[in-house]
Design an enzyme around this catalytic site. Structure first.
Site, short mmCIF file in Angstrom:
data_model
loop_
_atom_site.label_atom_id
_atom_site.label_comp_id
_atom_site.label_asym_id
_atom_site.label_seq_id
_atom_site.Cartn_x
_atom_site.Cartn_y
_atom_site.Cartn_z
N LYS A 186 0.83 -1.21 0.00
CA LYS A 186 0.00 0.00 0.00
C LYS A 186 0.87 1.26 0.00
CE LYS A 186 -1.84 1.67 3.98
NZ LYS A 186 -1.51 3.09 4.08
N ASN A 187 1.85 1.28 0.89
CA ASN A 187 2.62 2.52 1.05
C ASN A 187 3.59 2.77 -0.10
OD1 ASN A 187 1.24 2.96 3.36
ND2 ASN A 187 2.93 2.51 4.76
N CYS B 127 -5.12 12.60 13.44
CA CYS B 127 -5.66 11.28 13.16
C CYS B 127 -5.66 10.49 14.44
CB CYS B 127 -4.86 10.58 12.06
SG CYS B 127 -3.31 9.96 12.64
N ARG C 159 0.15 14.36 13.67
CA ARG C 159 0.73 14.07 12.34
C ARG C 159 0.85 15.32 11.46
NH1 ARG C 159 -1.48 8.72 9.59
NH2 ARG C 159 0.55 8.77 8.59
N ASP D 294 4.52 0.50 11.93
CA ASP D 294 3.30 -0.12 11.39
C ASP D 294 3.11 -1.57 11.84
OD1 ASP D 294 2.53 2.18 10.15
OD2 ASP D 294 3.09 1.57 8.13
N ARG E 193 -8.86 -0.57 4.48
CA ARG E 193 -7.98 0.47 3.92
C ARG E 193 -6.62 -0.12 3.55
NH1 ARG E 193 -7.01 5.66 7.18
NH2 ARG E 193 -5.71 5.87 5.34
#
Ligand code: UD1
Length: 418
Positions: free
Chosen positions: A22-23, A116, A121, A303, A395
Protein backbone atom coordinates in the site's frame (compact mmCIF):
# COMPACT_ATOMS: atom_id res chain seq x y z
CA UNK A 1 -21.65 -1.79 8.63
CA UNK A 2 -19.58 -4.94 8.16
CA UNK A 3 -18.18 -6.81 11.11
CA UNK A 4 -15.50 -9.47 11.19
CA UNK A 5 -16.09 -12.54 13.34
CA UNK A 6 -13.40 -14.96 14.46
CA UNK A 7 -13.72 -18.29 16.26
CA UNK A 8 -10.21 -18.40 17.67
CA UNK A 9 -7.49 -20.95 18.38
CA UNK A 10 -7.59 -22.75 15.03
CA UNK A 11 -4.21 -24.03 13.91
CA UNK A 12 -2.81 -22.23 10.87
CA UNK A 13 -0.94 -24.05 8.11
CA UNK A 14 -0.16 -23.67 4.43
CA UNK A 15 0.94 -20.72 2.38
CA UNK A 16 -0.39 -17.33 1.43
CA UNK A 17 0.50 -14.80 -1.25
CA UNK A 18 1.49 -11.35 -0.01
CA UNK A 19 -0.04 -8.40 -1.89
CA UNK A 20 1.63 -5.30 -3.30
CA UNK A 21 2.59 -2.65 -0.76
CA UNK A 22 0.00 0.00 0.00
CA UNK A 23 2.62 2.52 1.05
CA UNK A 24 4.53 2.00 -2.19
CA UNK A 25 1.64 2.16 -4.62
CA UNK A 26 0.10 5.38 -3.29
CA UNK A 27 3.08 7.69 -4.02
CA UNK A 28 3.80 5.80 -7.27
CA UNK A 29 0.29 6.70 -8.42
CA UNK A 30 0.86 10.40 -7.74
CA UNK A 31 4.27 10.28 -9.46
CA UNK A 32 2.48 9.02 -12.58
CA UNK A 33 0.58 12.33 -12.62
CA UNK A 34 3.82 14.11 -13.49
CA UNK A 35 3.96 12.61 -16.99
CA UNK A 36 1.84 13.08 -20.07
CA UNK A 37 1.15 9.52 -21.15
CA UNK A 38 -0.03 6.21 -19.83
CA UNK A 39 1.74 4.42 -17.00
CA UNK A 40 0.85 0.87 -16.06
CA UNK A 41 1.31 -0.23 -12.46
CA UNK A 42 1.07 -3.94 -11.63
CA UNK A 43 0.67 -5.89 -8.38
CA UNK A 44 -1.63 -3.13 -7.17
CA UNK A 45 -3.51 -4.26 -4.05
CA UNK A 46 -7.28 -3.78 -4.21
CA UNK A 47 -7.66 -1.73 -1.05
CA UNK A 48 -9.94 1.02 0.10
CA UNK A 49 -6.93 3.39 0.04
CA UNK A 50 -6.04 2.41 -3.53
CA UNK A 51 -9.64 3.10 -4.56
CA UNK A 52 -9.58 6.45 -2.75
CA UNK A 53 -6.37 7.39 -4.56
CA UNK A 54 -7.92 6.37 -7.89
CA UNK A 55 -10.85 8.70 -7.12
CA UNK A 56 -8.40 11.48 -6.39
CA UNK A 57 -6.51 10.75 -9.64
CA UNK A 58 -9.80 11.09 -11.51
CA UNK A 59 -10.74 14.31 -9.71
CA UNK A 60 -7.47 15.91 -10.83
CA UNK A 61 -8.29 14.76 -14.35
CA UNK A 62 -6.25 11.60 -14.90
CA UNK A 63 -7.79 8.71 -16.83
CA UNK A 64 -7.56 5.49 -14.84
CA UNK A 65 -8.58 1.88 -15.22
CA UNK A 66 -8.07 -0.81 -12.59
CA UNK A 67 -8.59 -4.52 -13.07
CA UNK A 68 -6.98 -7.65 -11.62
CA UNK A 69 -4.18 -5.79 -9.90
CA UNK A 70 -3.30 -3.80 -13.01
CA UNK A 71 -3.76 -0.06 -12.82
CA UNK A 72 -3.39 2.19 -15.81
CA UNK A 73 -3.01 5.94 -15.22
CA UNK A 74 -2.99 8.36 -18.11
CA UNK A 75 -1.63 11.71 -16.99
CA UNK A 76 -2.26 13.45 -20.34
CA UNK A 77 -5.69 14.60 -19.25
CA UNK A 78 -4.71 15.97 -15.81
CA UNK A 79 -6.09 19.50 -15.59
CA UNK A 80 -7.34 20.18 -12.06
CA UNK A 81 -4.53 20.42 -9.48
CA UNK A 82 -6.75 20.27 -6.42
CA UNK A 83 -7.22 17.63 -3.68
CA UNK A 84 -10.52 18.18 -1.86
CA UNK A 85 -11.07 17.92 1.89
CA UNK A 86 -13.50 14.99 1.56
CA UNK A 87 -10.74 12.74 0.24
CA UNK A 88 -7.76 14.06 2.19
CA UNK A 89 -9.63 13.63 5.47
CA UNK A 90 -10.19 9.94 4.75
CA UNK A 91 -6.64 9.28 3.57
CA UNK A 92 -3.67 11.43 4.52
CA UNK A 93 -1.58 9.92 1.72
CA UNK A 94 -3.65 12.16 -0.61
CA UNK A 95 -1.10 14.77 0.42
CA UNK A 96 1.30 13.01 -1.97
CA UNK A 97 -0.26 14.95 -4.86
CA UNK A 98 1.24 18.17 -3.50
CA UNK A 99 4.78 17.85 -4.91
CA UNK A 100 3.92 16.26 -8.28
CA UNK A 101 1.09 18.65 -9.19
CA UNK A 102 3.03 21.72 -8.08
CA UNK A 103 5.96 20.60 -10.22
CA UNK A 104 3.77 20.00 -13.24
CA UNK A 105 1.32 22.92 -13.03
CA UNK A 106 3.11 25.60 -11.00
CA UNK A 107 0.17 25.67 -8.62
CA UNK A 108 -1.64 23.16 -6.43
CA UNK A 109 -4.38 23.31 -3.84
CA UNK A 110 -4.54 20.50 -1.27
CA UNK A 111 -6.68 20.29 1.82
CA UNK A 112 -4.60 20.40 4.98
CA UNK A 113 -4.86 16.95 6.64
CA UNK A 114 -6.19 17.11 10.19
CA UNK A 115 -5.07 14.98 13.13
CA UNK A 116 -5.66 11.28 13.16
CA UNK A 117 -6.21 8.41 15.56
CA UNK A 118 -2.52 8.46 16.45
CA UNK A 119 -1.81 12.09 17.16
CA UNK A 120 -1.37 15.36 15.33
CA UNK A 121 0.73 14.07 12.34
CA UNK A 122 1.90 17.45 11.05
CA UNK A 123 2.99 18.20 7.47
CA UNK A 124 5.46 20.99 8.27
CA UNK A 125 8.46 19.16 6.72
CA UNK A 126 6.62 18.89 3.40
CA UNK A 127 5.76 22.59 3.42
CA UNK A 128 9.17 23.84 4.61
CA UNK A 129 10.81 21.66 1.96
CA UNK A 130 8.66 23.11 -0.81
CA UNK A 131 9.31 26.63 0.46
CA UNK A 132 13.04 25.94 0.26
CA UNK A 133 12.50 24.84 -3.34
CA UNK A 134 11.03 28.30 -3.94
CA UNK A 135 7.30 27.69 -3.60
CA UNK A 136 5.03 30.30 -2.10
CA UNK A 137 2.75 28.58 0.42
CA UNK A 138 -0.49 30.05 1.71
CA UNK A 139 -3.31 28.63 3.79
CA UNK A 140 -6.82 29.51 2.68
CA UNK A 141 -10.01 28.04 4.19
CA UNK A 142 -8.26 24.86 5.31
CA UNK A 143 -6.43 24.42 2.01
CA UNK A 144 -2.70 24.69 1.33
CA UNK A 145 -2.02 26.59 -1.85
CA UNK A 146 1.49 26.18 -3.22
CA UNK A 147 2.72 28.19 -6.18
CA UNK A 148 6.00 28.35 -8.10
CA UNK A 149 6.70 29.02 -11.77
CA UNK A 150 9.54 26.50 -11.65
CA UNK A 151 10.98 25.05 -8.48
CA UNK A 152 14.67 25.72 -7.84
CA UNK A 153 17.11 23.07 -6.60
CA UNK A 154 18.26 23.54 -3.03
CA UNK A 155 19.58 21.77 0.06
CA UNK A 156 17.01 20.38 2.49
CA UNK A 157 17.84 18.79 5.83
CA UNK A 158 14.90 17.01 7.44
CA UNK A 159 14.68 17.13 11.23
CA UNK A 160 13.34 13.57 11.05
CA UNK A 161 13.54 11.17 8.07
CA UNK A 162 9.87 11.49 7.21
CA UNK A 163 8.60 8.99 4.65
CA UNK A 164 5.92 11.27 3.22
CA UNK A 165 8.05 14.42 3.13
CA UNK A 166 10.95 12.59 1.46
CA UNK A 167 8.58 11.26 -1.19
CA UNK A 168 6.83 14.57 -1.78
CA UNK A 169 10.05 16.57 -2.01
CA UNK A 170 11.79 13.98 -4.21
CA UNK A 171 8.88 14.17 -6.67
CA UNK A 172 8.81 17.98 -6.61
CA UNK A 173 12.58 18.25 -7.04
CA UNK A 174 12.69 15.76 -9.92
CA UNK A 175 11.82 18.51 -12.42
CA UNK A 176 13.21 21.51 -10.50
CA UNK A 177 15.88 23.69 -12.05
CA UNK A 178 19.28 22.56 -10.73
CA UNK A 179 20.27 20.09 -8.06
CA UNK A 180 18.47 19.32 -4.81
CA UNK A 181 20.11 17.53 -1.94
CA UNK A 182 17.92 15.93 0.71
CA UNK A 183 19.76 15.15 3.93
CA UNK A 184 18.28 12.80 6.52
CA UNK A 185 16.05 11.28 3.85
CA UNK A 186 13.82 8.29 4.60
CA UNK A 187 15.22 4.94 3.43
CA UNK A 188 12.06 2.85 3.65
CA UNK A 189 11.77 0.32 0.77
CA UNK A 190 8.64 2.16 -0.42
CA UNK A 191 10.64 5.40 -0.81
CA UNK A 192 13.44 3.50 -2.52
CA UNK A 193 10.94 2.15 -5.02
CA UNK A 194 9.40 5.58 -5.57
CA UNK A 195 12.83 7.07 -6.37
CA UNK A 196 13.67 4.16 -8.67
CA UNK A 197 10.34 4.69 -10.42
CA UNK A 198 11.04 8.40 -10.85
CA UNK A 199 14.37 7.48 -12.45
CA UNK A 200 12.56 5.13 -14.85
CA UNK A 201 10.39 8.14 -15.72
CA UNK A 202 13.52 10.10 -16.63
CA UNK A 203 14.47 11.66 -13.29
CA UNK A 204 18.05 11.69 -12.09
CA UNK A 205 18.17 10.70 -8.42
CA UNK A 206 21.37 9.42 -6.82
CA UNK A 207 21.99 7.96 -3.38
CA UNK A 208 18.74 5.99 -3.41
CA UNK A 209 18.47 3.91 -0.25
CA UNK A 210 20.84 6.19 1.68
CA UNK A 211 20.05 9.14 3.93
CA UNK A 212 21.33 11.61 1.32
CA UNK A 213 19.46 11.92 -1.95
CA UNK A 214 20.92 14.01 -4.75
CA UNK A 215 18.38 14.99 -7.37
CA UNK A 216 19.51 16.64 -10.60
CA UNK A 217 16.40 18.32 -11.96
CA UNK A 218 15.29 17.41 -15.49
CA UNK A 219 12.89 19.29 -17.78
CA UNK A 220 10.10 16.72 -17.90
CA UNK A 221 9.26 13.16 -16.92
CA UNK A 222 7.73 10.56 -19.20
CA UNK A 223 5.28 7.79 -18.36
CA UNK A 224 6.67 4.43 -17.24
CA UNK A 225 5.49 1.05 -15.98
CA UNK A 226 6.26 -0.54 -12.65
CA UNK A 227 5.58 -3.64 -10.55
CA UNK A 228 4.87 -2.74 -6.92
CA UNK A 229 7.04 -4.30 -4.19
CA UNK A 230 5.38 -6.72 -1.75
CA UNK A 231 3.82 -5.37 1.42
CA UNK A 232 6.26 -5.98 4.27
CA UNK A 233 3.65 -4.82 6.80
CA UNK A 234 1.05 -7.28 5.60
CA UNK A 235 3.78 -9.94 5.74
CA UNK A 236 4.71 -8.93 9.31
CA UNK A 237 1.06 -9.18 10.34
CA UNK A 238 0.88 -12.77 9.06
CA UNK A 239 4.16 -13.55 10.84
CA UNK A 240 2.60 -12.44 14.14
CA UNK A 241 -0.32 -14.82 13.60
CA UNK A 242 2.03 -17.65 12.55
CA UNK A 243 4.14 -17.13 15.66
CA UNK A 244 1.11 -17.94 17.79
CA UNK A 245 -0.79 -20.50 15.77
CA UNK A 246 1.05 -22.90 13.50
CA UNK A 247 3.41 -23.00 10.58
CA UNK A 248 2.83 -20.81 7.55
CA UNK A 249 4.71 -19.69 4.47
CA UNK A 250 4.41 -16.22 3.00
CA UNK A 251 5.08 -16.17 -0.73
CA UNK A 252 6.05 -13.26 -2.93
CA UNK A 253 7.93 -11.31 -0.26
CA UNK A 254 11.35 -9.66 -0.21
CA UNK A 255 12.76 -11.20 3.00
CA UNK A 256 15.48 -8.53 3.21
CA UNK A 257 12.77 -5.90 3.79
CA UNK A 258 11.81 -7.87 6.89
CA UNK A 259 15.30 -8.37 8.36
CA UNK A 260 14.75 -6.58 11.67
CA UNK A 261 11.27 -8.04 11.99
CA UNK A 262 12.45 -11.61 11.38
CA UNK A 263 15.23 -11.14 13.94
CA UNK A 264 12.64 -10.24 16.56
CA UNK A 265 10.46 -13.25 15.73
CA UNK A 266 13.51 -15.50 16.16
CA UNK A 267 14.15 -13.96 19.59
CA UNK A 268 10.58 -14.81 20.51
CA UNK A 269 11.47 -18.47 19.92
CA UNK A 270 9.95 -18.98 16.48
CA UNK A 271 11.67 -20.94 13.79
CA UNK A 272 11.91 -18.63 10.78
CA UNK A 273 13.45 -19.58 7.44
CA UNK A 274 13.64 -17.69 4.18
CA UNK A 275 14.19 -18.32 0.48
CA UNK A 276 14.79 -15.56 -2.06
CA UNK A 277 11.08 -14.74 -2.12
CA UNK A 278 9.37 -16.45 0.80
CA UNK A 279 9.39 -16.60 4.58
CA UNK A 280 8.23 -19.56 6.66
CA UNK A 281 7.48 -19.20 10.34
CA UNK A 282 6.76 -21.97 12.83
CA UNK A 283 4.98 -21.24 16.07
CA UNK A 284 7.12 -20.89 19.17
CA UNK A 285 6.58 -23.50 21.93
CA UNK A 286 6.67 -20.68 24.44
CA UNK A 287 6.48 -17.05 23.39
CA UNK A 288 9.51 -15.38 24.97
CA UNK A 289 8.96 -11.75 25.97
CA UNK A 290 10.98 -9.48 23.69
CA UNK A 291 11.26 -5.74 24.23
CA UNK A 292 10.95 -3.76 21.06
CA UNK A 293 11.47 -0.16 20.02
CA UNK A 294 10.19 1.07 16.69
CA UNK A 295 12.55 3.00 14.46
CA UNK A 296 12.81 4.21 10.91
CA UNK A 297 13.94 1.64 8.33
CA UNK A 298 15.91 -0.62 8.68
CA UNK A 299 14.56 -0.65 12.26
CA UNK A 300 11.38 -2.32 13.44
CA UNK A 301 8.45 -0.53 11.72
CA UNK A 302 5.90 1.44 13.71
CA UNK A 303 3.30 -0.12 11.39
CA UNK A 304 3.94 -3.47 13.12
CA UNK A 305 4.01 -2.14 16.67
CA UNK A 306 0.34 -2.95 17.38
CA UNK A 307 0.71 -6.50 16.05
CA UNK A 308 3.85 -6.96 18.20
CA UNK A 309 1.95 -5.81 21.29
CA UNK A 310 -0.76 -8.39 20.44
CA UNK A 311 1.88 -11.12 20.23
CA UNK A 312 3.50 -10.09 23.51
CA UNK A 313 0.17 -10.34 25.38
CA UNK A 314 0.69 -14.13 25.27
CA UNK A 315 4.41 -14.13 26.15
CA UNK A 316 5.77 -15.95 29.19
CA UNK A 317 6.78 -12.78 30.97
CA UNK A 318 6.81 -9.00 30.65
CA UNK A 319 7.92 -6.82 27.77
CA UNK A 320 8.20 -3.14 26.93
CA UNK A 321 7.26 -1.81 23.52
CA UNK A 322 8.25 1.76 22.73
CA UNK A 323 7.16 3.71 19.67
CA UNK A 324 9.70 6.38 18.79
CA UNK A 325 8.09 7.27 15.46
CA UNK A 326 4.52 7.95 16.61
CA UNK A 327 4.34 8.60 20.32
CA UNK A 328 0.55 8.35 20.64
CA UNK A 329 -0.03 5.23 18.58
CA UNK A 330 -1.64 3.01 21.22
CA UNK A 331 -5.37 3.06 20.48
CA UNK A 332 -5.24 -0.75 20.18
CA UNK A 333 -4.27 -1.15 23.85
CA UNK A 334 -7.71 -0.68 25.47
CA UNK A 335 -9.17 -3.01 22.83
CA UNK A 336 -6.52 -5.69 23.43
CA UNK A 337 -7.20 -5.44 27.17
CA UNK A 338 -10.81 -6.39 26.39
CA UNK A 339 -9.44 -9.83 25.43
CA UNK A 340 -7.99 -10.14 28.94
CA UNK A 341 -4.53 -8.83 28.03
CA UNK A 342 -2.57 -6.95 30.67
CA UNK A 343 -1.12 -3.82 29.05
CA UNK A 344 -0.45 -0.39 30.48
CA UNK A 345 0.76 2.61 28.54
CA UNK A 346 3.03 5.30 29.88
CA UNK A 347 4.16 8.04 27.53
CA UNK A 348 5.23 6.24 24.36
CA UNK A 349 5.76 2.82 25.93
CA UNK A 350 3.40 -0.11 26.36
CA UNK A 351 4.19 -2.35 29.31
CA UNK A 352 2.85 -5.82 28.55
CA UNK A 353 2.55 -8.53 31.13
CA UNK A 354 1.94 -11.83 29.33
CA UNK A 355 -1.22 -13.75 30.24
CA UNK A 356 -1.94 -17.50 29.86
CA UNK A 357 -4.78 -17.00 27.40
CA UNK A 358 -6.87 -14.37 25.64
CA UNK A 359 -10.63 -14.71 25.53
CA UNK A 360 -12.62 -13.55 22.48
CA UNK A 361 -14.55 -10.30 22.89
CA UNK A 362 -16.43 -7.63 20.94
CA UNK A 363 -13.83 -5.02 19.98
CA UNK A 364 -13.55 -2.01 17.71
CA UNK A 365 -11.03 -1.11 14.99
CA UNK A 366 -9.49 2.32 15.41
CA UNK A 367 -6.95 2.45 12.58
CA UNK A 368 -5.46 0.15 9.98
CA UNK A 369 -2.70 -1.46 12.01
CA UNK A 370 -4.59 -1.44 15.31
CA UNK A 371 -7.25 -3.47 13.49
CA UNK A 372 -4.63 -5.93 12.36
CA UNK A 373 -3.56 -6.44 15.98
CA UNK A 374 -7.17 -7.23 16.90
CA UNK A 375 -7.29 -9.89 14.19
CA UNK A 376 -4.06 -11.44 15.50
CA UNK A 377 -5.45 -11.42 19.05
CA UNK A 378 -8.83 -12.76 17.91
CA UNK A 379 -7.19 -15.63 16.02
CA UNK A 380 -5.26 -16.61 19.17
CA UNK A 381 -8.12 -16.06 21.63
CA UNK A 382 -10.42 -18.69 23.02
CA UNK A 383 -13.97 -18.34 21.70
CA UNK A 384 -15.61 -15.71 19.54
CA UNK A 385 -14.36 -12.25 18.65
CA UNK A 386 -16.46 -9.65 16.91
CA UNK A 387 -14.60 -6.73 15.33
CA UNK A 388 -16.54 -3.63 14.32
CA UNK A 389 -15.57 -0.65 12.16
CA UNK A 390 -13.70 -2.97 9.83
CA UNK A 391 -13.46 -0.31 7.12
CA UNK A 392 -10.12 0.54 8.77
CA UNK A 393 -8.87 -2.97 7.95
CA UNK A 394 -10.07 -2.68 4.38
CA UNK A 395 -7.98 0.47 3.92
CA UNK A 396 -4.78 -1.55 4.14
CA UNK A 397 -5.37 -5.31 3.89
CA UNK A 398 -6.49 -7.11 0.76
CA UNK A 399 -8.90 -10.00 1.36
CA UNK A 400 -7.68 -10.52 4.88
CA UNK A 401 -10.39 -12.99 5.92
CA UNK A 402 -10.01 -15.01 2.71
CA UNK A 403 -6.25 -15.22 3.23
CA UNK A 404 -6.52 -16.30 6.87
CA UNK A 405 -9.32 -18.73 6.00
CA UNK A 406 -7.10 -20.37 3.40
CA UNK A 407 -4.62 -21.03 6.23
CA UNK A 408 -7.27 -22.71 8.36
CA UNK A 409 -8.62 -19.82 10.44
CA UNK A 410 -12.30 -19.61 11.24
CA UNK A 411 -12.90 -15.98 10.28
CA UNK A 412 -15.77 -14.44 8.36
CA UNK A 413 -17.43 -11.14 7.60
CA UNK A 414 -21.06 -10.24 8.02
CA UNK A 415 -23.14 -7.16 7.66
CA UNK A 416 -25.46 -7.45 10.67
CA UNK A 417 -28.12 -5.25 9.03
CA UNK A 418 -28.51 -7.45 5.91
C1 UD1 B 1 4.19 6.83 6.44
C2 UD1 B 1 3.30 5.62 6.27
C3 UD1 B 1 2.77 5.14 7.62
C4 UD1 B 1 3.94 4.88 8.57
C5 UD1 B 1 4.86 6.09 8.64
C6 UD1 B 1 6.13 5.82 9.43
C7 UD1 B 1 2.37 5.96 4.07
C8 UD1 B 1 1.18 6.26 3.23
N1 UD1 B 1 2.19 5.98 5.40
O1 UD1 B 1 3.40 7.86 7.01
O2 UD1 B 1 2.05 3.92 7.40
O3 UD1 B 1 3.46 4.60 9.85
O4 UD1 B 1 5.28 6.48 7.32
O5 UD1 B 1 6.81 4.77 8.91
O6 UD1 B 1 3.42 5.65 3.57
N2 UD1 B 1 6.46 14.41 10.91
C9 UD1 B 1 6.48 15.76 11.24
N3 UD1 B 1 6.28 16.66 10.23
C10 UD1 B 1 6.06 16.28 8.94
C11 UD1 B 1 6.04 14.92 8.62
C12 UD1 B 1 6.24 14.00 9.64
O7 UD1 B 1 6.69 16.13 12.38
O8 UD1 B 1 5.89 17.16 8.08
C13 UD1 B 1 6.66 13.42 11.97
C14 UD1 B 1 5.40 12.59 12.23
O9 UD1 B 1 4.52 13.22 13.10
C15 UD1 B 1 6.00 11.30 12.78
C16 UD1 B 1 7.31 11.16 12.02
O10 UD1 B 1 7.61 12.46 11.52
O11 UD1 B 1 6.26 11.44 14.16
C17 UD1 B 1 7.26 10.17 10.88
O12 UD1 B 1 6.21 10.49 9.99
P1 UD1 B 1 6.29 10.14 8.44
O13 UD1 B 1 7.47 9.29 8.19
O14 UD1 B 1 6.16 11.41 7.68
O15 UD1 B 1 4.96 9.29 8.23
P2 UD1 B 1 3.95 9.36 7.01
O16 UD1 B 1 4.69 9.60 5.75
O17 UD1 B 1 2.79 10.22 7.36
Amino acid sequence: MDKIFIEGQQTLSGSVQISGAKNAVLPIMTAALMAEGRSVVTRVPDLRDTRTMIRLMEIVGATCSFENGKLSIDGSTVNNPEAPYDLVKTMRASFYVLGPLLARFGVVKVSLPGGCAWGPRPVDFHLKGLEKLGAKITLESGYIIAEAKRLQGTKINFEFPSVGATGNIAMAAATAEGTTIIENAAREPEIVQLCEYLNTMGACIRGIGTTRLTIDGVETLHSADIDVIPDRIEAGTFLAAGALLGEITLNGVIPEHLDSVILNFKEVGCNVSTTSNSVTIAQADKIQPVDMTTAVYPGFPTDLQAQWVALMTLAKGSSMITDTVYHDRFSHVPELNRFGANIKVENNTAFVRGVDALVGAPVMSTDIRASASLIVAGLAAKGRTEISRVYHIDRGYEQIEEKFRSLGANIWRKNPIV
